[in-house]
Design a protein around this motif. Structure first.
Motif, mmCIF file in Angstrom:
data_model
loop_
_atom_site.group_PDB
_atom_site.id
_atom_site.type_symbol
_atom_site.label_atom_id
_atom_site.label_comp_id
_atom_site.label_asym_id
_atom_site.label_seq_id
_atom_site.Cartn_x
_atom_site.Cartn_y
_atom_site.Cartn_z
ATOM 1 N N GLY A 37 79.834 -86.947 92.632
ATOM 2 C CA GLY A 37 80.499 -86.629 93.339
ATOM 3 C C GLY A 37 79.776 -86.505 95.022
ATOM 4 N N ILE A 38 79.056 -85.585 94.937
ATOM 5 C CA ILE A 38 78.653 -85.552 96.277
ATOM 6 C C ILE A 38 77.650 -86.977 96.917
ATOM 7 C CG2 ILE A 38 76.325 -85.398 97.542
ATOM 8 C CD1 ILE A 38 76.069 -82.578 95.898
ATOM 9 N N LEU A 88 76.485 -80.404 79.997
ATOM 10 C CA LEU A 88 75.665 -80.086 81.156
ATOM 11 C C LEU A 88 75.774 -81.042 82.291
ATOM 12 C CD1 LEU A 88 74.997 -76.903 82.735
ATOM 13 C CD2 LEU A 88 72.583 -77.626 81.184
ATOM 14 N N TRP A 89 74.543 -82.046 81.307
ATOM 15 C CA TRP A 89 73.903 -83.259 82.355
ATOM 16 C C TRP A 89 74.935 -84.166 82.847
ATOM 17 C CZ3 TRP A 89 69.109 -83.360 84.093
ATOM 18 C CH2 TRP A 89 68.169 -83.306 83.757
ATOM 19 N N MET A 90 76.550 -84.215 82.700
ATOM 20 C CA MET A 90 76.991 -84.510 82.309
ATOM 21 C C MET A 90 77.899 -84.378 83.710
ATOM 22 S SD MET A 90 79.310 -86.316 78.764
ATOM 23 C CE MET A 90 80.388 -87.339 79.798
ATOM 24 N N MET A 91 77.767 -82.984 83.748
ATOM 25 C CA MET A 91 78.585 -81.855 84.787
ATOM 26 C C MET A 91 77.569 -82.189 85.957
ATOM 27 S SD MET A 91 80.124 -79.294 82.840
ATOM 28 C CE MET A 91 78.580 -77.872 83.289
ATOM 29 N N LEU A 92 75.945 -81.956 85.805
ATOM 30 C CA LEU A 92 75.366 -82.056 86.425
ATOM 31 C C LEU A 92 75.418 -83.907 87.522
ATOM 32 C CD1 LEU A 92 73.335 -80.561 88.387
ATOM 33 C CD2 LEU A 92 71.440 -82.117 86.493
ATOM 34 N N CYS A 93 75.707 -84.721 86.237
ATOM 35 C CA CYS A 93 75.437 -86.041 87.504
ATOM 36 C C CYS A 93 77.029 -86.118 87.898
ATOM 37 C CB CYS A 93 75.083 -86.769 85.710
ATOM 38 S SG CYS A 93 73.837 -87.374 85.181
ATOM 39 N N ALA A 94 77.629 -85.790 87.225
ATOM 40 C CA ALA A 94 79.169 -85.997 87.953
ATOM 41 C C ALA A 94 79.210 -85.607 89.057
ATOM 42 C CB ALA A 94 79.872 -85.159 87.056
ATOM 43 N N PHE A 95 78.795 -84.814 89.298
ATOM 44 C CA PHE A 95 78.425 -83.318 90.777
ATOM 45 C C PHE A 95 77.600 -84.027 91.648
ATOM 46 C CE2 PHE A 95 76.099 -80.043 92.974
ATOM 47 C CZ PHE A 95 77.145 -79.854 93.472
ATOM 48 N N VAL A 96 76.060 -84.486 91.033
ATOM 49 C CA VAL A 96 75.756 -85.213 92.067
ATOM 50 C C VAL A 96 76.630 -86.815 92.430
ATOM 51 C CG1 VAL A 96 73.490 -87.474 92.024
ATOM 52 C CG2 VAL A 96 73.869 -84.237 90.979
ATOM 53 N N LEU A 133 82.354 -92.644 100.843
ATOM 54 C CA LEU A 133 83.838 -92.730 100.209
ATOM 55 C C LEU A 133 84.827 -92.724 101.706
ATOM 56 C CD1 LEU A 133 85.649 -93.653 98.425
ATOM 57 C CD2 LEU A 133 86.348 -91.309 97.139
ATOM 58 N N PRO A 134 84.652 -91.032 102.050
ATOM 59 C CA PRO A 134 85.319 -91.104 103.014
ATOM 60 C C PRO A 134 85.200 -92.252 104.704
ATOM 61 C CG PRO A 134 84.505 -89.246 103.273
ATOM 62 C CD PRO A 134 84.129 -90.419 101.909
ATOM 63 N N GLY A 135 84.171 -92.295 104.953
ATOM 64 C CA GLY A 135 83.792 -93.201 106.144
ATOM 65 C C GLY A 135 83.858 -94.501 105.298
ATOM 66 N N MET A 136 84.574 -95.050 104.583
ATOM 67 C CA MET A 136 84.354 -96.266 103.572
ATOM 68 C C MET A 136 86.178 -96.547 104.110
ATOM 69 S SD MET A 136 82.759 -97.479 100.383
ATOM 70 C CE MET A 136 84.163 -98.101 100.104
ATOM 71 N N ILE A 137 87.043 -94.972 103.329
ATOM 72 C CA ILE A 137 88.299 -95.560 103.637
ATOM 73 C C ILE A 137 89.012 -95.298 104.900
ATOM 74 C CG2 ILE A 137 90.441 -93.994 103.233
ATOM 75 C CD1 ILE A 137 89.000 -92.719 100.572
ATOM 76 N N ALA A 138 88.234 -94.437 105.819
ATOM 77 C CA ALA A 138 88.446 -94.594 107.200
ATOM 78 C C ALA A 138 88.307 -95.558 107.646
ATOM 79 C CB ALA A 138 87.268 -93.641 107.965
ATOM 80 N N ARG A 139 87.512 -97.425 107.253
ATOM 81 C CA ARG A 139 86.828 -97.710 108.011
ATOM 82 C C ARG A 139 87.982 -99.259 107.757
ATOM 83 N NH1 ARG A 139 81.579 -96.151 107.151
ATOM 84 N NH2 ARG A 139 81.618 -97.134 106.056
#
Length: 191
Positions: free
Chosen positions: A140-141, A130-138, A147-153
């Motif tokens: 990911g957020i 559960l903690w790993m999922m929560l950490c992965a969710f955070v 990440l999209p800004g880095m890719i776009a640049r």
């Protein structure tokens, strides 16, 4: 000396003596007939006596068996020794059974402890997941936020991806590739 005195009650007259004798014999004869009649009226006790005899014989056999029993031949000291030995044997058997029960109990407790440890580790593992999922969710957020800004640049400038992303974020469309942004119908409705 042959003279019989009168005071003994013997009569001098022989007729009288015979008459007395006849009466005594008659009385004796009547008594004997009465005894014979009484004997004939007497019940037959032979079946009852036979049953009593058989019961006595059975009792004698039982007494003989009891006399042959080893317990009858024991003295009180020997009986105490036998009782002490029997008690020691019973205690030893009880101790053996208790030891077996103790071993079985320890095995069962060990199995229960193993089940509890597995349940705790499973519970711990679920909490960790559960903690790993929560950490992965955070993560990911956070990753999705920059990440999209880095890719776009990182894309070529001729693609105008950062400008396109900014226009999409603001809800405007690009009029030309180099020109100013134009509001679309959607943004006008909001204003």
């Amino acid at each position: 000396m042959t003279d019989i005195p009168r005071h003994h009650g013997i009569a001098d007259d022989p007729t009288q003596a015979f008459e007395n004798l006849r009466q005594e014999i008659s009385l004796l004869h009547t008594a004997i007939q009465g005894l014979t009649a009484a004997r004939e009226k007497m019940p037959d006790y032979s079946p009852t006596l036979g049953a009593i005899s058989r019961q006595l014989a059975a009792m004698m056999e039982g007494i003989a068996r009891i006399e042959q029993a080893p317990a009858v031949k024991l003295t009180p000291a020997l009986m105490v020794q036998h009782l002490a030995k029997a008690a020691a044997d019973a205690r030893a058997d009880d101790k053996r059974q208790m030891d077996e029960a103790r071993v079985d109990l320890h095995q069962v407790i060990g199995r229960i402890d193993g089940i509890v440890v597995r349940a705790r580790s499973t519970d711990h593992q679920r909490k960790r997941e559960l903690w790993m999922m929560l950490c992965a969710f955070v993560a990911g957020i956070l990753l999705w936020s920059f990440l999209p800004g880095m890719i776009a640049r990182s894309l070529p400038e001729s693609w105008h991806v950062p400008q396109w992303m900014a226009a999409r974020t603001l809800g405007k469309e690009q009029a030309t590739s180099n020109g100013p942004f134009v509001e679309n119908d959607h943004t006008r409705e909001q204003n």
